[in-house]
Design a protein around this motif. Sequence first.
Motif, short mmCIF file in Angstrom:
data_model
loop_
_atom_site.label_atom_id
_atom_site.label_comp_id
_atom_site.label_asym_id
_atom_site.label_seq_id
_atom_site.Cartn_x
_atom_site.Cartn_y
_atom_site.Cartn_z
N ILE A 141 14.28 -0.59 -11.82
CA ILE A 141 14.83 -0.95 -10.51
C ILE A 141 15.01 0.32 -9.68
N PHE A 144 11.85 1.47 -8.17
CA PHE A 144 11.54 0.73 -6.93
C PHE A 144 12.32 1.33 -5.76
N ILE A 197 16.44 -10.01 -17.91
CA ILE A 197 16.37 -9.23 -16.67
C ILE A 197 15.50 -8.00 -16.86
N SER A 201 12.10 -7.48 -14.84
CA SER A 201 11.99 -6.33 -13.94
C SER A 201 10.77 -5.49 -14.31
N LEU A 205 8.60 -5.62 -11.03
CA LEU A 205 8.94 -4.56 -10.08
C LEU A 205 7.90 -3.45 -9.95
#
Lengths: 218, 242
Positions: A141, A144, A197, A201, A205
């Motif tokens: 994350i 990103f 999760i 991701s 992502l």
Amino acid sequence: MIALFLRDLRQATRAGGGFGLGVAFFLIVVVLVPFGVGPESEILATIAPGILWVGALLSCLLSLDRLLALDYEDGSLDLLATAPIPLEAVVVIKALAHWVVTSVPLVIVAPMLGVLLNLPGGAYGWVVITLLVGTPALSIIGAFGAALTVGLKRGGLLLSLLVLPLYVPTLIFGAEAARRGADGLDGTTPLLMLAGITLASLALLPFAAAWVIRINLR
Amino acid sequence: MSLWEYANPKKFMQTSGWLLPIFAVSSAVMLTVGLVWGFFFTADDYRQGSTVKIIFLHVPAALMAINAWFMMLVTSLIWLIRRHHVSALAAKAAAPIGMVMTLIALVTGAVWGQPMWGTWWAWDPRLTSFLILFLFYLGYIAMWASVENPDTAADLTSVLCLVGSVFAVLSRYAVNFWNQGLHQGATFSVDRETNIHSSYYLPAYLCMAGFVALFIALVLLRTRTEIRKRRLQALLVRERLA
């Protein structure tokens, strides 16, 4: 790809690479908490899993602006974007290197810092497992977020503002599993959600991050 | 005649020029009637007294806070797929309005919660997810503000909006899992019998319609401003080159 991974590891561990900074920051956050909330060991024991999770999250955040910015500045990101390996894979490798350099040491020192916070005996395993499962999501994350802000001169503050709300679900499930473990309950459900999760991701992502890097390199 | 004609800024300016006063006036009329009716001509609740009347602001604001983000998601997608500049500018225009709506919902909720729940704030799932939504708006607006090139900014914020939407929904269910709620469930419903007397839901629906019209009017106004700003910049550049 392996060469890229090793290069990132070398650069991060070299002098000036900021290796160990995250761990030191983690230590300081954990040490500061008892000064803030008082030294009563029962209070510390109840909040210890959450403190360890928030501390790990903040230490992870600290090193995100180095994830892509240095490569962007010296132009190697342009080379990577035109390299024969897909940019999505580059993002995954860079996030993986970030995870190995930043989060794995955090996972290793977390039990020792747990002693400082009077973490209940049954919770050590849960804290380590949830951090191990959840920190890859934090890295990807964060990659990103770093990709979004890579073109900006002072992206650091914006990066935190963008990434922290995205960290909410990871933190909730991670800390919840660790807290349930500390209370002697079964934390399997939140742990599985956390794993979900992380895997989702990791699967999705990199595409968003690579897309954003291409926009920023335009 | 197709919807995509409005992607032409000129056409959009023409149409929004006469739509804007219609929405502005109808919103003003509906909100005035709805709020006056709601505040002064409905009976007090037998337990909550007159505090319950804050729903005439709270519910419509919360409704628009979520729908504004949804609108930004749709316009971001249109920008990413069909590259219509008006669409990207509409998303940019809607963000601060959505943020203010979120803030109104949070503040009116706190004002109501203080006498009713005995607290300004509780870590209830709905309250928490609204706070998270507020943070998402904040990040989105900050992203727009910090990128100079308008096309790059539109691209980056659009991707952020897509990813943010997924994480916002994820957060909504994560906080549900994390804490039990204090907030009541949905009272208004389209397909089920409502739990509320008609003397309440008629002014409430009027207020909701008024907020929808207000939102549309504000988005049109701000989008028109953004288009004019874009044109002004183009003129300045042309002047410098000449």
